[in-house]
Design a protein around this motif. Sequence first.
Motif, PDB file in Angstrom:
ATOM      1  N   ARG A  23       8.063   2.367   3.673  1.00 15.11           N
ATOM      2  CA  ARG A  23       8.068   0.937   3.356  1.00 15.11           C
ATOM      3  C   ARG A  23       8.996   0.178   4.298  1.00 15.11           C
ATOM      4  NH1 ARG A  23       8.679   1.167  -3.029  1.00 15.11           N
ATOM      5  NH2 ARG A  23      10.729   0.520  -2.349  1.00 15.11           N
ATOM      6  N   ARG A  24      10.096   0.807   4.659  1.00 16.45           N
ATOM      7  CA  ARG A  24      11.023   0.168   5.602  1.00 16.45           C
ATOM      8  C   ARG A  24      10.354  -0.023   6.968  1.00 16.45           C
ATOM      9  NH1 ARG A  24      16.753   2.430   7.856  1.00 16.45           N
ATOM     10  NH2 ARG A  24      17.411   0.480   8.795  1.00 16.45           N
ATOM     11  N   GLY A  25       9.603   0.970   7.425  1.00 15.36           N
ATOM     12  CA  GLY A  25       8.873   0.859   8.683  1.00 15.36           C
ATOM     13  C   GLY A  25       7.847  -0.257   8.643  1.00 15.36           C
ATOM     14  N   ALA A  26       7.173  -0.424   7.497  1.00 15.89           N
ATOM     15  CA  ALA A  26       6.182  -1.490   7.353  1.00 15.89           C
ATOM     16  C   ALA A  26       6.852  -2.858   7.408  1.00 15.89           C
ATOM     17  CB  ALA A  26       5.405  -1.320   6.044  1.00 15.89           C
ATOM     18  N   ARG A  27       7.996  -3.006   6.744  1.00 14.90           N
ATOM     19  CA  ARG A  27       8.726  -4.282   6.800  1.00 14.90           C
ATOM     20  C   ARG A  27       9.199  -4.571   8.215  1.00 14.90           C
ATOM     21  NH1 ARG A  27      11.060  -2.288   2.109  1.00 14.90           N
ATOM     22  NH2 ARG A  27      12.970  -1.768   3.228  1.00 14.90           N
ATOM     23  N   LEU A  28       9.685  -3.545   8.900  1.00 17.07           N
ATOM     24  CA  LEU A  28      10.149  -3.709  10.272  1.00 17.07           C
ATOM     25  C   LEU A  28       8.998  -4.111  11.197  1.00 17.07           C
ATOM     26  CD1 LEU A  28      12.523  -3.574  12.188  1.00 17.07           C
ATOM     27  CD2 LEU A  28      12.117  -1.116  12.428  1.00 17.07           C
ATOM     28  N   ALA A  29       7.818  -3.580  10.964  1.00 19.58           N
ATOM     29  CA  ALA A  29       6.645  -3.945  11.762  1.00 19.58           C
ATOM     30  C   ALA A  29       6.388  -5.442  11.671  1.00 19.58           C
ATOM     31  CB  ALA A  29       5.412  -3.163  11.297  1.00 19.58           C
ATOM     32  N   GLN A  51       1.286 -11.831   8.011  1.00 21.30           N
ATOM     33  CA  GLN A  51       0.543 -11.395   6.831  1.00 21.30           C
ATOM     34  C   GLN A  51      -0.391 -10.230   7.165  1.00 21.30           C
ATOM     35  OE1 GLN A  51       0.662 -12.320   3.583  1.00 21.30           O
ATOM     36  NE2 GLN A  51       2.457 -13.516   4.116  1.00 21.30           N
ATOM     37  N   ILE A  52      -1.062 -10.340   8.299  1.00 24.43           N
ATOM     38  CA  ILE A  52      -1.977  -9.270   8.716  1.00 24.43           C
ATOM     39  C   ILE A  52      -1.207  -7.993   9.005  1.00 24.43           C
ATOM     40  CG2 ILE A  52      -3.526  -8.517  10.568  1.00 24.43           C
ATOM     41  CD1 ILE A  52      -4.543 -11.459  10.652  1.00 24.43           C
ATOM     42  N   VAL A  53      -0.121  -8.105   9.761  1.00 23.26           N
ATOM     43  CA  VAL A  53       0.694  -6.919  10.062  1.00 23.26           C
ATOM     44  C   VAL A  53       1.210  -6.302   8.772  1.00 23.26           C
ATOM     45  CG1 VAL A  53       2.841  -6.111  11.120  1.00 23.26           C
ATOM     46  CG2 VAL A  53       1.324  -7.630  12.401  1.00 23.26           C
ATOM     47  N   ALA A  54       1.676  -7.128   7.845  1.00 29.87           N
ATOM     48  CA  ALA A  54       2.196  -6.600   6.578  1.00 29.87           C
ATOM     49  C   ALA A  54       1.136  -5.803   5.837  1.00 29.87           C
ATOM     50  CB  ALA A  54       2.704  -7.758   5.710  1.00 29.87           C
ATOM     51  N   GLU A  55      -0.081  -6.326   5.764  1.00 32.58           N
ATOM     52  CA  GLU A  55      -1.157  -5.625   5.060  1.00 32.58           C
ATOM     53  C   GLU A  55      -1.563  -4.335   5.764  1.00 32.58           C
ATOM     54  OE1 GLU A  55      -2.254  -6.172   2.110  1.00 32.58           O
ATOM     55  OE2 GLU A  55      -1.189  -8.054   1.844  1.00 32.58           O
ATOM     56  N   LEU A  56      -1.748  -4.412   7.084  1.00 26.84           N
ATOM     57  CA  LEU A  56      -2.193  -3.222   7.818  1.00 26.84           C
ATOM     58  C   LEU A  56      -1.113  -2.145   7.846  1.00 26.84           C
ATOM     59  CD1 LEU A  56      -4.193  -4.762  10.808  1.00 26.84           C
ATOM     60  CD2 LEU A  56      -5.005  -4.082   8.529  1.00 26.84           C
ATOM     61  N   ALA A  57       0.142  -2.556   8.000  1.00 29.63           N
ATOM     62  CA  ALA A  57       1.237  -1.581   8.001  1.00 29.63           C
ATOM     63  C   ALA A  57       1.407  -0.960   6.618  1.00 29.63           C
ATOM     64  CB  ALA A  57       2.535  -2.244   8.469  1.00 29.63           C
ATOM     65  N   ALA A  58       1.298  -1.772   5.570  1.00 26.60           N
ATOM     66  CA  ALA A  58       1.396  -1.226   4.211  1.00 26.60           C
ATOM     67  C   ALA A  58       0.275  -0.226   3.953  1.00 26.60           C
ATOM     68  CB  ALA A  58       1.348  -2.361   3.186  1.00 26.60           C
ATOM     69  N   ASN A  59      -0.929  -0.526   4.437  1.00 24.56           N
ATOM     70  CA  ASN A  59      -2.040   0.420   4.288  1.00 24.56           C
ATOM     71  C   ASN A  59      -1.775   1.706   5.052  1.00 24.56           C
ATOM     72  OD1 ASN A  59      -3.422  -1.302   2.638  1.00 24.56           O
ATOM     73  ND2 ASN A  59      -4.920  -1.927   4.170  1.00 24.56           N
ATOM     74  N   ALA A  60      -1.220   1.597   6.252  1.00 22.77           N
ATOM     75  CA  ALA A  60      -0.914   2.796   7.045  1.00 22.77           C
ATOM     76  C   ALA A  60       0.097   3.673   6.313  1.00 22.77           C
ATOM     77  CB  ALA A  60      -0.388   2.401   8.425  1.00 22.77           C
ATOM     78  N   VAL A  61       1.080   3.033   5.693  1.00 25.72           N
ATOM     79  CA  VAL A  61       2.121   3.768   4.974  1.00 25.72           C
ATOM     80  C   VAL A  61       1.573   4.362   3.677  1.00 25.72           C
ATOM     81  CG1 VAL A  61       4.293   3.457   3.706  1.00 25.72           C
ATOM     82  CG2 VAL A  61       4.020   2.498   6.003  1.00 25.72           C
ATOM     83  N   THR A  62       0.756   3.602   2.964  1.00 27.60           N
ATOM     84  CA  THR A  62       0.257   4.028   1.649  1.00 27.60           C
ATOM     85  C   THR A  62      -0.921   4.993   1.759  1.00 27.60           C
ATOM     86  OG1 THR A  62       0.922   1.908   0.739  1.00 27.60           O
ATOM     87  CG2 THR A  62      -0.630   3.206  -0.562  1.00 27.60           C
ATOM     88  N   HIS A  63      -1.895   4.665   2.603  1.00 27.59           N
ATOM     89  CA  HIS A  63      -3.134   5.438   2.649  1.00 27.59           C
ATOM     90  C   HIS A  63      -3.274   6.305   3.900  1.00 27.59           C
ATOM     91  CE1 HIS A  63      -4.339   3.032  -0.735  1.00 27.59           C
ATOM     92  NE2 HIS A  63      -4.169   1.935  -0.036  1.00 27.59           N
ATOM     93  N   GLY A  64      -2.475   6.042   4.917  1.00 26.10           N
ATOM     94  CA  GLY A  64      -2.610   6.780   6.169  1.00 26.10           C
ATOM     95  C   GLY A  64      -1.448   7.691   6.472  1.00 26.10           C
ATOM     96  N   GLU A  85      -3.131  -4.341  16.150  1.00 30.49           N
ATOM     97  CA  GLU A  85      -3.647  -3.001  15.876  1.00 30.49           C
ATOM     98  C   GLU A  85      -2.578  -2.171  15.181  1.00 30.49           C
ATOM     99  OE1 GLU A  85      -4.941  -1.172  19.521  1.00 30.49           O
ATOM    100  OE2 GLU A  85      -6.677  -2.511  19.690  1.00 30.49           O
ATOM    101  N   VAL A  86      -2.987  -1.450  14.143  1.00 35.29           N
ATOM    102  CA  VAL A  86      -2.110  -0.490  13.472  1.00 35.29           C
ATOM    103  C   VAL A  86      -2.848   0.842  13.445  1.00 35.29           C
ATOM    104  CG1 VAL A  86      -0.951   0.138  11.330  1.00 35.29           C
ATOM    105  CG2 VAL A  86      -0.919  -2.246  12.112  1.00 35.29           C
ATOM    106  N   LEU A 109      -7.093  -6.137   2.230  1.00 36.23           N
ATOM    107  CA  LEU A 109      -8.031  -6.359   3.331  1.00 36.23           C
ATOM    108  C   LEU A 109      -8.796  -7.670   3.174  1.00 36.23           C
ATOM    109  CD1 LEU A 109      -9.357  -2.760   3.942  1.00 36.23           C
ATOM    110  CD2 LEU A 109      -7.827  -4.091   5.391  1.00 36.23           C
ATOM    111  N   LEU A 110      -8.893  -8.176   1.956  1.00 32.53           N
ATOM    112  CA  LEU A 110      -9.483  -9.502   1.756  1.00 32.53           C
ATOM    113  C   LEU A 110      -8.614 -10.569   2.413  1.00 32.53           C
ATOM    114  CD1 LEU A 110     -10.664  -9.256  -1.949  1.00 32.53           C
ATOM    115  CD2 LEU A 110     -12.101  -9.337   0.092  1.00 32.53           C
TER     116      LEU A 110
END
Length: 139
Positions: A23-29, A51-64, A85-86, A109-110
């Motif tokens: 989560r810290r990495g996503a916030r830093l992104a 907003q886009i970076v926050a969503e894509l980074a959170a998805n990378a951390v949570t689902h990837g 790109e994430v 993603l919406l």
Amino acid sequence: MNQEPTQLLASVRQFGIQLSATRRGARLARLLAVEQLRSWELAYVAEPAAQIVAELAANAVTHGHVAGRDFHLALFASGDALRIEVTDTRGDRLPRLGRPGEAESGRGLLIVEGLAARGWGVRLGPVPRKTVWAELALK
């Protein structure tokens, strides 16, 4: 000797960084993306890009997330587009749009779809990676 002028390719501004899949990495992104856009004098797209970076980074951390592996954030500004790109290491888990009233995941993603006027998508590879991208128009 006279030579015809050669056409210059549009310059591309690039930024990329590897971040911990936390989560810290996503916030830093998100914070680094905003700072980079400001340094490129593109602060007017910083809010939707954040907003886009926050969503894509959170998805990378949570689902990837794969233990011991990071995710990568990249920004490309060229001509009339900003590409975000994430990349994560779970190419086997593709993002799906959620709809209100459906499953808990996919709703972020919406937001990406609504903000990325130039589109968004997924690029697979190299194995085991996937890259989720979104593009914003630059004025």
